[in-house]
Design an enzyme around this catalytic site. Structure first.
Site, PDB file in Angstrom:
ATOM      1  N   THR A 288       0.839  -1.194   0.000  1.00  0.00           N
ATOM      2  CA  THR A 288       0.000   0.000   0.000  1.00  0.00           C
ATOM      3  C   THR A 288       0.877   1.248   0.000  1.00  0.00           C
ATOM      4  OG1 THR A 288      -0.090   0.350   2.395  1.00  0.00           O
ATOM      5  CG2 THR A 288      -1.662  -1.212   1.443  1.00  0.00           C
ATOM      6  N   ASP A 289       0.271   2.375  -0.249  1.00  0.00           N
ATOM      7  CA  ASP A 289       0.935   3.647  -0.016  1.00  0.00           C
ATOM      8  C   ASP A 289       0.848   3.946   1.486  1.00  0.00           C
ATOM      9  OD1 ASP A 289       2.220   6.066  -0.456  1.00  0.00           O
ATOM     10  OD2 ASP A 289       1.037   6.525  -2.237  1.00  0.00           O
ATOM     11  N   TYR A 290       1.485   5.024   1.882  1.00  0.00           N
ATOM     12  CA  TYR A 290       1.641   5.395   3.298  1.00  0.00           C
ATOM     13  C   TYR A 290       0.286   5.518   3.998  1.00  0.00           C
ATOM     14  CZ  TYR A 290       4.208   7.769   7.110  1.00  0.00           C
ATOM     15  OH  TYR A 290       4.788   8.112   8.297  1.00  0.00           O
ATOM     16  N   ALA A 292      -2.349   3.871   3.735  1.00  0.00           N
ATOM     17  CA  ALA A 292      -3.521   3.779   2.854  1.00  0.00           C
ATOM     18  C   ALA A 292      -4.587   2.854   3.417  1.00  0.00           C
ATOM     19  CB  ALA A 292      -3.092   3.311   1.467  1.00  0.00           C
TER      20      ALA A 292
END
Length: 766
Positions: A288-290, A292
């Site tokens: 995932t992104d930060y 997310a």
């Protein structure tokens, strides 16, 4: 060279895993399937979930690692990797905890945002794309991998391959522009550069393609905002670069923040499993992104436990920072909301990657002190960064041939970006030692030596609003705001200007005026800089605008009043040298725009491959026609089109030929054109080929890029440039999302930018 300790030999009899820090050959080290299977058989549920957890390193420093919260989690087998930690000493210490103090001795992977270079920094990715040189772009990624891997990093969150047609969105600076064909070529080149042909070599790093998917099309150009589009547009315009990166072998993919069809990407099974794995055959892992996963609660689809379970089931294998996997998966398993098979499948993909990186064989292979001493920020790497930067610079205007500048007389360098070395590397330059970067002032002085006099004045601040300037100069990229009054700064600038023969105005954006969370509603140069430029023009001296930017800007006034505009983006750690190379003619500019420059923010989104309406304006650009698709208050066409870029010389196109008027689906069409350098300088030209599908089962774009070649011509030299087109190049996704080439008539265009009118016609037959 790999680092092998003669002091440490660990054999894990309890797990049945023989592990040594000595060099193991392919014959003696267990095959991946057997090794990972035996390891997983010994793992507890908590240890499996731990491999899916990616925290940030926090405040870890050498000697303190084991006392931090992250350090304890590593000992307990609750961490699969770390990011935002750099330097081989720190990484080695943290890795030591993992392979000596945890129960199963599983090594960590270490990630970082190595976006456009490590310490030897290249132009921002949008600038890199303007080279249109795939070999140079691949080489930039290769050098970045070499330097980062020598400092302990083995995973980069790059390339960002999001297509974007909206320059209000700040992260256009981190991508490759508006076009899916060019974007796909660059995506594959970057993956090859980072990963090479063997991930286990200690000078390659794992790439992470981001942001999957559609992240570059947020509503209103506002960061993290909603994205909504048809699937046919996804497949034809936005998916191709992701797919190209996967086909090039990218080892990981990062899910985007936005939603797709009302479901956030990190919980979207159609996207992460059906498309990415089943349709495209992706074999790596998804991160995932930060935060997310936890952010999906704000989208309104459930609490942390609910959204975490959705993410795992959708196809996410690693949770960045949210720790939703770590804190809720066991409970979800007990409640039947996820299965053990799903946890096992995710864990296996992480372990497979660590094996491919060679970390089980030697967890310290990226911590070689000898490599770090010679391979990071080396003279050779800086020279390549300088050369690549010169290729990224785009000459937008040179109406009075003021450029190239002569190395004589007195040259006034004026503007808030003139002596701003901390900003030269641009956004997402997290490893760059900013004070080592070369400012334009330093570069120009080096270029002229004693042959000319360079005099300098700041002229203005970035913006009159100090708060805005602070937002735009974060992360140590201060412009050292001058507290003198606006009038005092201008008076000094005019005094310097009046002493000169020619003025170079260094204006535009600062490094963090673009990038993540730097969306803009106004795309013009800040007003105080516009006023400075107009005052400089009133001196009557020739003025060259050196424009720093991370996105297409609105430049109507500047284009009307300034004779020369050199768009330099943020050219990297060697920016000052590279820009000076072009300013003084040591290098003839050859960059071409990969995003359209609008006349007004009201035209956005604007891109060359748009579709016609039922009432197109036709060939009367600049002439208003009622009941046609045009603006009532301005022209439709952009200020500078996609593919645009001038040179100090001139290129003439002629004699366009095609090999046949008809081709079948198993034949190839040859397209040739003569290009002649008719000017007074040697130069490089990017020859571009576009096609138009005249009739389709669904509406088709006005033009589509299908080929390009960068050629080098001496003055007076002519070259015949040859392209080949096949039915594969003419394929698109129809309304059933089938990838087809439909028989019918096509036009082919060849020229210097997307506005080319040199064309021929052919037919594709069954």
């Amino acid at each position: 060279m790999r680092f092998y300790s003669s002091l440490l030999l660990l054999i894990f009899f309890s797990t049945g895993i023989a592990f040594a820090q000595k060099k193991s050959t392919a014959k003696t080290f267990p095959p991946k399937a057997i090794f990972i299977s035996e390891l997983m058989a010994k793992m507890t549920l908590e240890e499996k979930i731990g491999q899916l957890n990616l925290p940030t390193s926090g405040d870890i420093t050498t000697g303190q690692s084991s006392s931090t919260d992250v350090g304890k989690k590593i000992k307990d087998g609750k961490v699969g990797g770390l990011f935002n930690i750099k330097s081989r000493e720190k990484i080695r210490e943290v890795q030591r905890i993992a392979v000596e103090e945890s129960r199963l001795k599983i090594p960590l992977i270490f990630g970082m945002d190595v976006i456009h270079g490590y310490k030897s920094t290249f132009p921002i990715p949008l600038g890199l794309s303007c080279t249109w040189d795939l070999k140079l772009i691949e080489r930039s990624a290769q050098i970045a991998a070499q330097e980062a891997s020598a400092d302990g990093i083995n995973w980069t969150f790059s390339p960002m391959v999001d297509i974007s047609r909206d320059p209000r969105w700040g992260r256009v600076s981190e991508g490759s522009g508006e076009d899916p064909y060019l974007g796909s070529k660059i995506a594959a080149a970057m993956v090859r550069g980072y990963q090479g042909t063997d991930l286990s070599k200690n000078n390659t790093i794992l790439s992470c393609v981001k942001h999957f998917a559609l992240y570059g099309a947020p509503e209103a150009g506002r960061e993290y905002n909603t994205v909504d589009m048809s699937r046919i547009k996804m497949y034809n315009d936005y998916f191709p670069p992701y797919k190209a990166a996967v086909e090039a072998g990218a080892g990981s993919v990062m899910a985007s923040f936005n939603e797709i069809d009302g479901i956030p990407a990190s919980a979207n099974k159609w996207l992460l499993t059906d498309v990415l794995r089943k349709q495209w055959g992706f074999k790596g892992f998804v991160v995932t992104d930060y935060t997310a996963i936890s952010e999906m609660s704000e989208h309104g689809i459930g609490d942390l436990q609910t959204v975490t379970a959705l993410a795992l089931k959708a196809g996410v294998q690693m949770d960045m920072v949210s720790e939703g996997f770590l804190s809720t998966l066991k409970k979800s398993l007990e409640e039947g909301k996820v299965t053990m098979d799903e946890i096992n499948a995710a864990t296996k993909l992480i372990l497979d990657t660590k094996y491919d990186l060679g970390l089980f064989e030697d967890p310290y292979r990226y911590c070689d002190t000898k490599r770090a001493a010679t391979e990071i920020y080396s003279k050779a790497n800086r020279e390549e960064a300088r050369n690549i930067a010169t290729e990224s610079i785009v000459l937008l205007k040179n109406s009075q041939q003021v450029l190239p500048l002569k190395k004589s007389g007195t040259i006034a360098l004026i503007g808030p970006l003139a002596d701003a070395k901390e900003n030269m590397a641009g956004t997402w330059s997290v490893a760059t030692v900013q004070e080592n970067s070369i400012s334009l002032l330093a570069g120009m002085k080096d270029a002229v030596g004693t042959s000319a006099i360079i005099i300098y004045a700041k002229g203005s601040n970035l913006d009159d609003d100090a708060t805005l300037e602070e937002r735009a100069t974060m992360f140590g990229k201060s412009l050292h705001r001058d507290n003198r009054t606006k009038q005092e700064l201008l008076a000094e600038a005019l005094k310097v200007a009046n002493q000169s023969d020619v003025i170079v105005a260094a204006l535009g954006e600062s490094a963090e005026f673009s990038g993540e969370c730097s969306s803009r509603s106004n795309l013009e140069i800040p007003q105080t800089q516009k006023e400075l430029l107009q005052a400089l023009l009133k001196t009557g001296k020739p003025v060259v605008l050196v424009l720093f930017d991370g996105r297409p800007l609105v430049l109507n006034q500047e284009n009307e009043t300034v004779s020369s505009i050199l768009n330099v983006w943020f050219a990297g750690s060697e920016a000052g040298y590279a820009i000076s190379d072009v300013l003084f003619g040591a290098v003839n500019p050859s960059g071409k725009l990969t995003m359209t420059f609008p006349r007004s923010v009201g035209q956005v989104p604007i891109y060359y491959s748009a579709k016609n309406t039922g009432r197109p304006l036709g060939n009367k650009e600049g002439v208003f026609e009622k009941f046609k698709s045009n603006y009532i208050d301005m022209r439709n066409e952009p200020l500078f089109p996609f593919g645009y870029g001038l040179s100090y010389t001139k290129f003439e196109y002629s004699n366009l030929k095609i090999s046949n008027n008809k081709i079948s689906t198993n034949q190839t069409l040859t397209v040739s054109v003569d290009v002649t350098n008719t000017g007074n300088f040697d130069g490089k030209e990017i020859v571009q080929l576009y096609t138009k599908d005249i009739v389709g089962s669904v509406t088709r774009p006005i033009k589509e890029l299908k080929g390009f070649q960068k050629i080098d011509l001496k003055k007076g030299e002519k070259q015949t440039v040859v392209f080949e087109l096949s039915a594969q190049d003419l394929k698109f996704y129809n309304s059933e999302l089938q990838f087809v080439a439909e028989p019918g008539d096509f036009e082919v265009f060849v020229g210097t930018n997307s506005d080319t009118t040199l064309k021929a016609k052919f037919e594709l037959v069954n």
